[in-house]
Scaffold this motif. Structure first.
Motif, PDB file in Angstrom:
ATOM      1  N   LEU A 100       0.817  -1.217   0.000  1.00 35.69           N
ATOM      2  CA  LEU A 100       0.000   0.000   0.000  1.00 35.69           C
ATOM      3  C   LEU A 100       0.848   1.263   0.000  1.00 35.69           C
ATOM      4  O   LEU A 100       0.328   2.361   0.132  1.00 35.69           O
ATOM      5  N   GLY A 101       2.157   1.105  -0.128  1.00 34.58           N
ATOM      6  CA  GLY A 101       3.037   2.267  -0.184  1.00 34.58           C
ATOM      7  C   GLY A 101       3.553   2.740   1.149  1.00 34.58           C
ATOM      8  O   GLY A 101       4.071   3.849   1.254  1.00 34.58           O
ATOM      9  N   VAL A 102       3.408   1.928   2.199  1.00 37.81           N
ATOM     10  CA  VAL A 102       3.895   2.299   3.522  1.00 37.81           C
ATOM     11  C   VAL A 102       5.100   1.426   3.859  1.00 37.81           C
ATOM     12  O   VAL A 102       4.991   0.203   3.929  1.00 37.81           O
ATOM     13  N   ASP A 103       6.227   2.050   4.060  1.00 38.19           N
ATOM     14  CA  ASP A 103       7.486   1.333   4.274  1.00 38.19           C
ATOM     15  C   ASP A 103       7.725   1.127   5.765  1.00 38.19           C
ATOM     16  O   ASP A 103       7.961   2.078   6.502  1.00 38.19           O
ATOM     17  N   LEU A 104       7.651  -0.112   6.231  1.00 35.66           N
ATOM     18  CA  LEU A 104       7.906  -0.440   7.629  1.00 35.66           C
ATOM     19  C   LEU A 104       9.272  -1.086   7.781  1.00 35.66           C
ATOM     20  O   LEU A 104       9.782  -1.702   6.842  1.00 35.66           O
ATOM     21  N   PRO A 105       9.870  -0.996   8.961  1.00 33.57           N
ATOM     22  CA  PRO A 105      11.140  -1.694   9.201  1.00 33.57           C
ATOM     23  C   PRO A 105      10.934  -3.200   9.166  1.00 33.57           C
ATOM     24  O   PRO A 105       9.808  -3.701   9.231  1.00 33.57           O
ATOM     25  N   ARG A 106      12.016  -3.942   9.093  1.00 33.89           N
ATOM     26  CA  ARG A 106      11.957  -5.385   8.847  1.00 33.89           C
ATOM     27  C   ARG A 106      11.607  -6.217  10.070  1.00 33.89           C
ATOM     28  O   ARG A 106      10.861  -7.198   9.973  1.00 33.89           O
ATOM     29  N   ASN A 107      12.121  -5.858  11.226  1.00 40.33           N
ATOM     30  CA  ASN A 107      12.023  -6.746  12.381  1.00 40.33           C
ATOM     31  C   ASN A 107      10.810  -6.455  13.254  1.00 40.33           C
ATOM     32  O   ASN A 107      10.324  -5.321  13.327  1.00 40.33           O
ATOM     33  N   SER A 108      10.336  -7.498  13.950  1.00 45.05           N
ATOM     34  CA  SER A 108       9.133  -7.377  14.766  1.00 45.05           C
ATOM     35  C   SER A 108       9.296  -6.342  15.876  1.00 45.05           C
ATOM     36  O   SER A 108       8.378  -5.566  16.154  1.00 45.05           O
ATOM     37  N   TRP A 109      10.454  -6.318  16.516  1.00 50.53           N
ATOM     38  CA  TRP A 109      10.640  -5.361  17.615  1.00 50.53           C
ATOM     39  C   TRP A 109      10.660  -3.929  17.108  1.00 50.53           C
ATOM     40  O   TRP A 109      10.250  -3.004  17.817  1.00 50.53           O
ATOM     41  N   GLN A 110      11.110  -3.728  15.859  1.00 52.83           N
ATOM     42  CA  GLN A 110      11.078  -2.387  15.266  1.00 52.83           C
ATOM     43  C   GLN A 110       9.647  -1.999  14.912  1.00 52.83           C
ATOM     44  O   GLN A 110       9.222  -0.859  15.113  1.00 52.83           O
ATOM     45  N   GLN A 111       8.891  -2.963  14.382  1.00 55.30           N
ATOM     46  CA  GLN A 111       7.501  -2.692  14.005  1.00 55.30           C
ATOM     47  C   GLN A 111       6.650  -2.376  15.234  1.00 55.30           C
ATOM     48  O   GLN A 111       5.636  -1.671  15.129  1.00 55.30           O
ATOM     49  N   ALA A 112       7.063  -2.866  16.397  1.00 54.66           N
ATOM     50  CA  ALA A 112       6.327  -2.597  17.631  1.00 54.66           C
ATOM     51  C   ALA A 112       6.523  -1.170  18.121  1.00 54.66           C
ATOM     52  O   ALA A 112       5.937  -0.776  19.139  1.00 54.66           O
ATOM     53  N   LYS A 113       7.326  -0.364  17.387  1.00 57.12           N
ATOM     54  CA  LYS A 113       7.578   1.023  17.784  1.00 57.12           C
ATOM     55  C   LYS A 113       7.049   2.037  16.782  1.00 57.12           C
ATOM     56  O   LYS A 113       7.132   3.249  17.026  1.00 57.12           O
ATOM     57  N   VAL A 114       6.540   1.582  15.626  1.00 54.66           N
ATOM     58  CA  VAL A 114       6.111   2.530  14.602  1.00 54.66           C
ATOM     59  C   VAL A 114       4.725   3.077  14.916  1.00 54.66           C
ATOM     60  O   VAL A 114       4.006   2.559  15.761  1.00 54.66           O
ATOM     61  N   GLY A 115       4.353   4.151  14.210  1.00 55.26           N
ATOM     62  CA  GLY A 115       3.020   4.718  14.388  1.00 55.26           C
ATOM     63  C   GLY A 115       2.797   5.253  15.784  1.00 55.26           C
ATOM     64  O   GLY A 115       3.707   5.771  16.437  1.00 55.26           O
ATOM     65  N   HIS A 138       7.026 -11.595  18.079  1.00 57.63           N
ATOM     66  CA  HIS A 138       5.995 -11.959  17.103  1.00 57.63           C
ATOM     67  C   HIS A 138       5.090 -10.761  16.842  1.00 57.63           C
ATOM     68  O   HIS A 138       4.812  -9.974  17.756  1.00 57.63           O
ATOM     69  N   VAL A 139       4.655 -10.624  15.597  1.00 58.07           N
ATOM     70  CA  VAL A 139       3.725  -9.564  15.229  1.00 58.07           C
ATOM     71  C   VAL A 139       2.636 -10.138  14.328  1.00 58.07           C
ATOM     72  O   VAL A 139       2.826 -11.173  13.680  1.00 58.07           O
ATOM     73  N   ALA A 140       1.507  -9.445  14.301  1.00 57.26           N
ATOM     74  CA  ALA A 140       0.373  -9.839  13.469  1.00 57.26           C
ATOM     75  C   ALA A 140      -0.426  -8.588  13.114  1.00 57.26           C
ATOM     76  O   ALA A 140      -0.170  -7.499  13.651  1.00 57.26           O
ATOM     77  N   ILE A 141      -1.387  -8.742  12.224  1.00 58.62           N
ATOM     78  CA  ILE A 141      -2.265  -7.646  11.819  1.00 58.62           C
ATOM     79  C   ILE A 141      -3.667  -7.924  12.349  1.00 58.62           C
ATOM     80  O   ILE A 141      -4.234  -9.003  12.109  1.00 58.62           O
ATOM     81  N   TYR A 142      -4.207  -6.963  13.070  1.00 57.06           N
ATOM     82  CA  TYR A 142      -5.523  -7.150  13.692  1.00 57.06           C
ATOM     83  C   TYR A 142      -6.622  -7.026  12.646  1.00 57.06           C
ATOM     84  O   TYR A 142      -6.581  -6.151  11.777  1.00 57.06           O
ATOM     85  N   LEU A 143      -7.618  -7.930  12.747  1.00 53.77           N
ATOM     86  CA  LEU A 143      -8.749  -7.911  11.828  1.00 53.77           C
ATOM     87  C   LEU A 143     -10.008  -7.344  12.466  1.00 53.77           C
ATOM     88  O   LEU A 143     -10.929  -6.925  11.754  1.00 53.77           O
ATOM     89  N   GLY A 144     -10.057  -7.335  13.792  1.00 52.07           N
ATOM     90  CA  GLY A 144     -11.288  -7.013  14.504  1.00 52.07           C
ATOM     91  C   GLY A 144     -11.897  -8.274  15.080  1.00 52.07           C
ATOM     92  O   GLY A 144     -11.534  -9.404  14.708  1.00 52.07           O
ATOM     93  N   ASP A 145     -12.833  -8.123  16.020  1.00 51.38           N
ATOM     94  CA  ASP A 145     -13.532  -9.262  16.629  1.00 51.38           C
ATOM     95  C   ASP A 145     -12.566 -10.296  17.203  1.00 51.38           C
ATOM     96  O   ASP A 145     -12.780 -11.503  17.099  1.00 51.38           O
ATOM     97  N   ASN A 146     -11.484  -9.814  17.805  1.00 55.28           N
ATOM     98  CA  ASN A 146     -10.488 -10.666  18.449  1.00 55.28           C
ATOM     99  C   ASN A 146      -9.825 -11.647  17.464  1.00 55.28           C
ATOM    100  O   ASN A 146      -9.371 -12.724  17.853  1.00 55.28           O
ATOM    101  N   LYS A 147      -9.747 -11.263  16.184  1.00 56.95           N
ATOM    102  CA  LYS A 147      -9.094 -12.079  15.177  1.00 56.95           C
ATOM    103  C   LYS A 147      -7.891 -11.333  14.612  1.00 56.95           C
ATOM    104  O   LYS A 147      -7.855 -10.101  14.566  1.00 56.95           O
ATOM    105  N   MET A 148      -6.894 -12.085  14.163  1.00 63.43           N
ATOM    106  CA  MET A 148      -5.711 -11.483  13.549  1.00 63.43           C
ATOM    107  C   MET A 148      -5.222 -12.387  12.424  1.00 63.43           C
ATOM    108  O   MET A 148      -5.547 -13.584  12.367  1.00 63.43           O
ATOM    109  N   ILE A 149      -4.450 -11.815  11.515  1.00 62.86           N
ATOM    110  CA  ILE A 149      -3.820 -12.585  10.456  1.00 62.86           C
ATOM    111  C   ILE A 149      -2.325 -12.559  10.713  1.00 62.86           C
ATOM    112  O   ILE A 149      -1.746 -11.513  10.996  1.00 62.86           O
ATOM    113  N   ALA A 150      -1.699 -13.741  10.648  1.00 65.22           N
ATOM    114  CA  ALA A 150      -0.298 -13.842  11.037  1.00 65.22           C
ATOM    115  C   ALA A 150       0.369 -15.006  10.321  1.00 65.22           C
ATOM    116  O   ALA A 150      -0.289 -15.922   9.815  1.00 65.22           O
ATOM    117  N   ALA A 151       1.688 -14.945  10.269  1.00 63.40           N
ATOM    118  CA  ALA A 151       2.519 -16.087   9.889  1.00 63.40           C
ATOM    119  C   ALA A 151       3.049 -16.638  11.216  1.00 63.40           C
ATOM    120  O   ALA A 151       3.997 -16.089  11.774  1.00 63.40           O
TER     121      ALA A 151
END
Length: 328
Positions: A100-115, A138-151
């Protein structure tokens, strides 16, 4: 004591810090397979610069969810950022936002600090990043209703699951001040010419086009236009003559450009940008640079202009039309 996931995350960090990209050794040919008579490896080495800035985007959290769902079923492969081979948890998050054109850092601990932080799961919205563990592993993307999408883990695949434990961090990237700014620690200002080129909102792999454009001094819209004509933004495309990936690079061309995997969008776009930067420098003409991308620089020199090949004669106006449609 750090669990296995934490140890693996730390290994990933060290791998990223120590990673080495092999230098290009082969002489490149044109993207579509006709040999270009000009040896340009030395000229390519002149292209320098990096850009870790995040592009502005009109995307929403629902768009992030939709982008992540494209990777459902992709196998978990630790350390991999290429969906063709597999993804790990932070690569999935990075890829979904990156599409979507948003550049995030690579590692999970870095992503836990963005935004910006979100106070509790009850206030989380679709598209927010959920991070787990202290340290974060570990990181995931929240979907709502206590659901998330993750590897989730080795032996598993990208899937939708319940939020099985309380996240240690919840971060909202879109719709925040940080989303329009820069993530990471080493941002480099974009050249003025590229600032004027716009953001390619809605174009697949927009952030990769922006990054490669800034790196090599090429219009991101030109890169996107070439990708549109070459593959229709399909990173798995293969032509009848064997050109591969988003930018349709022949294997020999890819090797000459230092591209190890032409099916990896980031590598393919970087290689295509490098080639176009060389063509623009050599011919000082946009139509001729486009023609050289298709037929090879040797053919352009031989005929003193766009070669009289039916494919190339049709290719140049197609790219120009796609570029105009992007506002280039």
């Amino acid at each position: 004591m750090m669990g296995i996931d934490g140890i693996m995350a730390r290994i990933s960090e060290l791998q990223n810090q120590l990673g080495i990209v092999p230098a290009a050794t082969a002489t490149a040919t044109s993207a579509t397979g006709k040999t270009g008579g000009t040896a340009f490896a030395a000229a390519l080495a002149d292209a320098t610069g990096t850009d870790t800035g995040t592009t502005r985007t009109g995307a929403t959290g629902d768009d992030v969810v939709a982008a992540a769902k494209k990777y459902l079923g992709t196998k978990y492969v630790f350390g991999s950022t290429d969906p063709a081979n597999g993804l790990d948890c932070s690569a999935l998050v990075q890829r979904a936002y990156g599409d979507l054109g948003v550049d995030l850092p690579r590692n999970s601990w870095q992503q836990a600090k963005v935004g910006t932080p979100v106070d509790g799961l009850a206030n989380a919205k679709a598209g927010d990043i959920l991070a787990f563990g202290s340290p974060v592993h570990h990181v995931a993307i929240y979907l709502g209703d206590n659901k998330m999408i993750a590897a989730p883990k080795p032996g598993d695949h990208v899937k939708i699951e319940s939020v099985y434990e309380k996240p240690t961090h919840i971060r909202r990237v879109l719709g925040t001040e940080a989303a329009a700014g820069t993530f990471g620690t080493a941002a480099v200002a974009r050249p003025a010419a590229l600032q004027q080129s716009g953001d390619l909102a809605g174009v697949p792999y927009a952030n990769l086009f922006m990054q490669a454009g800034a790196k090599y001094g090429v219009s991101p819209k030109l890169l996107a236009a070439v990708a549109k004509v070459e593959s229709g933004y399909n990173p798995k495309a293969v032509s009848p003559v064997g050109a591969q990936g988003l930018m349709q690079l022949m294997p020999s061309t890819a090797r000459g450009l230092g591209v190890q995997n032409a099916f990896d969008p980031a590598q393919a776009i970087d290689g295509g940008a490098k080639l176009l930067a060389h063509n623009l420098k050599e011919f000082k003409s946009l139509p001729l640079a486009i023609a050289a991308y298709n037929a090879g620089g040797g053919a352009v020199h031989k005929y003193g202009g766009i070669p009289p090949y039916a494919e190339t004669q049709a290719y140049v106006p197609k790219v120009q039309k796609a570029l105009a449609a992007l506002g280039g």
